[in-house]
Design a protein around this motif. Structure first.
Motif, PDB file in Angstrom:
ATOM      1  N   PHE A 150       0.818  -1.198   0.000  1.00  0.00           N
ATOM      2  CA  PHE A 150       0.000   0.000   0.000  1.00  0.00           C
ATOM      3  C   PHE A 150       0.862   1.263   0.000  1.00  0.00           C
ATOM      4  CE2 PHE A 150      -2.887  -3.183   1.800  1.00  0.00           C
ATOM      5  CZ  PHE A 150      -3.988  -3.004   0.981  1.00  0.00           C
ATOM      6  N   ALA A 151       2.080   1.167   0.550  1.00  0.00           N
ATOM      7  CA  ALA A 151       2.971   2.321   0.536  1.00  0.00           C
ATOM      8  C   ALA A 151       3.360   2.691  -0.886  1.00  0.00           C
ATOM      9  CB  ALA A 151       4.223   2.028   1.372  1.00  0.00           C
ATOM     10  N   LYS A 152       3.418   1.695  -1.775  1.00  0.00           N
ATOM     11  CA  LYS A 152       3.760   1.975  -3.163  1.00  0.00           C
ATOM     12  C   LYS A 152       2.635   2.736  -3.858  1.00  0.00           C
ATOM     13  CE  LYS A 152       6.644  -2.156  -3.465  1.00  0.00           C
ATOM     14  NZ  LYS A 152       6.902  -3.444  -4.123  1.00  0.00           N
ATOM     15  N   LEU A 153       1.400   2.354  -3.575  1.00  0.00           N
ATOM     16  CA  LEU A 153       0.276   3.057  -4.159  1.00  0.00           C
ATOM     17  C   LEU A 153       0.124   4.439  -3.548  1.00  0.00           C
ATOM     18  CD1 LEU A 153      -2.314   0.127  -4.293  1.00  0.00           C
ATOM     19  CD2 LEU A 153      -0.846   0.984  -6.123  1.00  0.00           C
ATOM     20  N   GLU A 154       0.529   4.592  -2.294  1.00  0.00           N
ATOM     21  CA  GLU A 154       0.465   5.894  -1.647  1.00  0.00           C
ATOM     22  C   GLU A 154       1.372   6.895  -2.348  1.00  0.00           C
ATOM     23  OE1 GLU A 154       0.807   7.713   2.885  1.00  0.00           O
ATOM     24  OE2 GLU A 154       1.946   5.932   2.318  1.00  0.00           O
ATOM     25  N   SER A 155       2.521   6.434  -2.835  1.00  0.00           N
ATOM     26  CA  SER A 155       3.433   7.316  -3.564  1.00  0.00           C
ATOM     27  C   SER A 155       2.782   7.847  -4.838  1.00  0.00           C
ATOM     28  CB  SER A 155       4.722   6.566  -3.916  1.00  0.00           C
ATOM     29  OG  SER A 155       5.404   6.156  -2.756  1.00  0.00           O
TER      30      SER A 155
END
Length: 533
Positions: A461-466
């Motif tokens: 989810f951190a990747k999509l947050e970027s």
């Protein structure tokens, strides 16, 4: 005149559009080929694919009518999927799922275009040379790690058994071989996965070149995998035999030349198997195919407009969210600690990391525990920075030095100054001793300066947050702390929380303020990184 111009555009525009699509895919994959030696063979794949396409083009079958509505559905689905895939790819070039999605989309669009031009006969005729690019796409992390660890263990076991068979005393400690002259680590470069992937590529290429049947191609691939494994074991055996006779340092003189020689032998053996199974290369006469059916003007213009919107829209989104802030925290080395000394980073390791600054040190804490710390930074900007920062994780690298992963305890957060810093908590075992490893992967340039976001590489989810925040090409830094001397993980975590707060400094000085580069570090023995094969 207008009809001639439109007909000319219908023939030229598809070439330009699909040329751009393939250049986009190759540009994305080439970053992996450049920074990861395991996939360096990928540079040859586009050339091989183009050569196979040329051969197939000269022998193309007659054109058939394309009447399937499914092809149009696949075409537009793959086309529309380009936008979200490319948007997610920008801050996540290391996310291999995105690499596979992008490759599948370009391949699907190309296959549909072939079908629209020549029908089902053309689709079957050209499918292999178009799909061949997939052999150069990096494997998914879980698959790759499983194969690497399996091949490394197998190569180590067979090598130790072979050494003892030839009366060369050898003892296995995980992925490390103990000889009378020292320790030799069988790392992922020597696992055989690189030669396995290259052999897979060559086996598939030769099977297509010789026009072998499907069953024969399957046999060739299996034989190629077996040959690659045996050749790699032979290479590992020879290198450890050299180390047993002339010392571990002698490996450096034989490592690369022997690797090239063994790879050449492996490829020649694969060629011999293909030649034996399939016979000589068939002589194929060029065919006189009728004129091509041009692609639908609506299809090609619609895809072209959407592709242009994808590129321009993505750039507008990220450039409008870019920030010039480059704040980061830095690590203060506890030079006042007992027995503090720098740990050398060898040239091969520095070349693999390709980081802007690196330092490693070890010391003894007040309670008698032994600490070793590695701190690496990559500057903001290059796409390769994110890939490199995530390639060398402790669960992949430490087993090559004889460490056995016992437990992954998940992520913990430690408060240091005004920051919440995430660490991956990993328990290892080395020579019967408990070892606790805390690994932090941090991206610079967070927009929440008052309370920076927690960055966790293992959290998708951190990747999509970027993507939502419009952040890409951020600076990277890695802090890895290895602690010996505690019997319980809770004790190591308590000590880490106590000491880390005094070792973190914010704001960080400029990158140039770091004292040393990898090549300038003193040469000393290390406890973690052993001499790799």
């Amino acid at each position: 005149m207008i009809g001639k111009r439109q007909n000319l555009l219908q023939r030229i525009l598809p070439l330009v559009l699909f040329g751009a699509l393939w250049c986009l895919l190759i540009k994305h994959l080439s970053v992996h080929w450049a920074v990861n030696p395991q996939y360096s063979f990928g540079w040859f794949v586009p050339i091989m694919s183009a050569y196979l396409f040329l051969i197939r083009w000269r022998t193309r079958p007659p054109v058939e009518f394309a009447h399937s509505a499914v092809a149009r559905w696949v075409f537009w689905t793959a086309g529309f999927a380009l936008l979200p895939t490319w948007v997610v790819e920008q801050p996540n070039p290391d996310w291999r799922l995105v690499s596979w999605l992008l490759a599948f989309e370009v391949v699907a669009l190309s296959l549909c275009a072939i079908y629209f031009v020549g029908g089902k006969s053309w689709l079957g005729h050209f499918a292999f040379c178009i799909c061949f690019i997939l052999v150069s796409v990096p494997w998914l992390g879980a698959v790759e790690d499983f194969v690497i660890q399996g091949l490394t263990q197998a190569a180590t076991v067979v090598t130790v058994a072979s050494l003892n068979l030839f009366h060369i005393p050898a003892v296995q400690h995980g992925n490390v071989i103990e000889l009378k002259t020292g320790l030799v680590g069988v790392d992922e470069a020597c696992s055989g996965v690189r030669s396995l992937q290259a052999t897979l590529m060559v086996s598939l290429f030769l099977g297509e070149l010789y026009r072998a049947s499907r069953s024969r191609r399957f046999v060739v691939v299996l034989c190629g995998a077996l040959i690659a494994f045996l050749c790699n074991v032979g290479r590992t055996f020879l290198l450890t035999a050299v180390a047993a006779k002339d010392g571990v340092e002698a490996i450096a003189n034989w490592h690369d030349p022997l690797g090239v020689t063994i790879l050449a032998i492996c490829l020649l053996l694969v060629w011999g198997v293909v030649r034996l199974i399939s016979g000589p290369i068939p002589k194929l006469l060029p065919t006189k195919a009728p004129p091509l059916t041009p692609l639908s003007w609506r299809l090609i213009s619609g895809l072209g407009a959407w592709f242009l919107f994808t590129l321009v829209g993505t750039e507008v989104w990220y450039q409008s969210h870019e920030t010039k802030d480059n704040s980061r925290w830095s690590f203060i080395w506890p030079v006042y600690k007992k027995d503090f000394s720098d740990v050398s980073i060898s040239k091969p390791e520095a070349d693999a990391l390709i980081c802007d600054q690196a330092r490693a040190a070890k010391w003894v804490n007040d309670d008698g525990s032994r600490w070793m710390t590695f701190f690496f930074t990559w500057a903001k900007g290059p796409i390769r920075s994110r890939i490199l920062a995530r390639m060398h994780r402790p669960e992949n690298c430490l087993p090559a030095a004889g460490y056995k992963l016992r437990e992954d305890r998940g992520t913990i957060t430690i408060k240091a100054k005004d920051l919440l810093i995430p660490f991956r908590d990993l328990d290892f075992e080395y020579a019967g001793e408990h070892v606790y490893v805390f690994f932090c992967l941090w991206e610079d340039g967070s927009k929440h300066l008052e309370r920076p976001r927690i960055r966790d590489e293992w959290n998708q989810f951190a990747k999509l947050e970027s993507v939502l925040l419009g952040q890409r090409n951020l600076g990277q830094q890695v802090l890895e702390i290895v602690i010996f001397g505690y019997n319980k993980p809770e004790e190591a975590e308590t000590a880490l929380r106590h000491d880390v707060e005094t070792m973190i400094q914010t704001p960080t000085p400029k990158i140039s303020a770091f004292p040393v580069r990898p090549s300038e570090l003193p040469a000393e023995s290390r406890e973690v990184h052993k001499k790799p094969v």
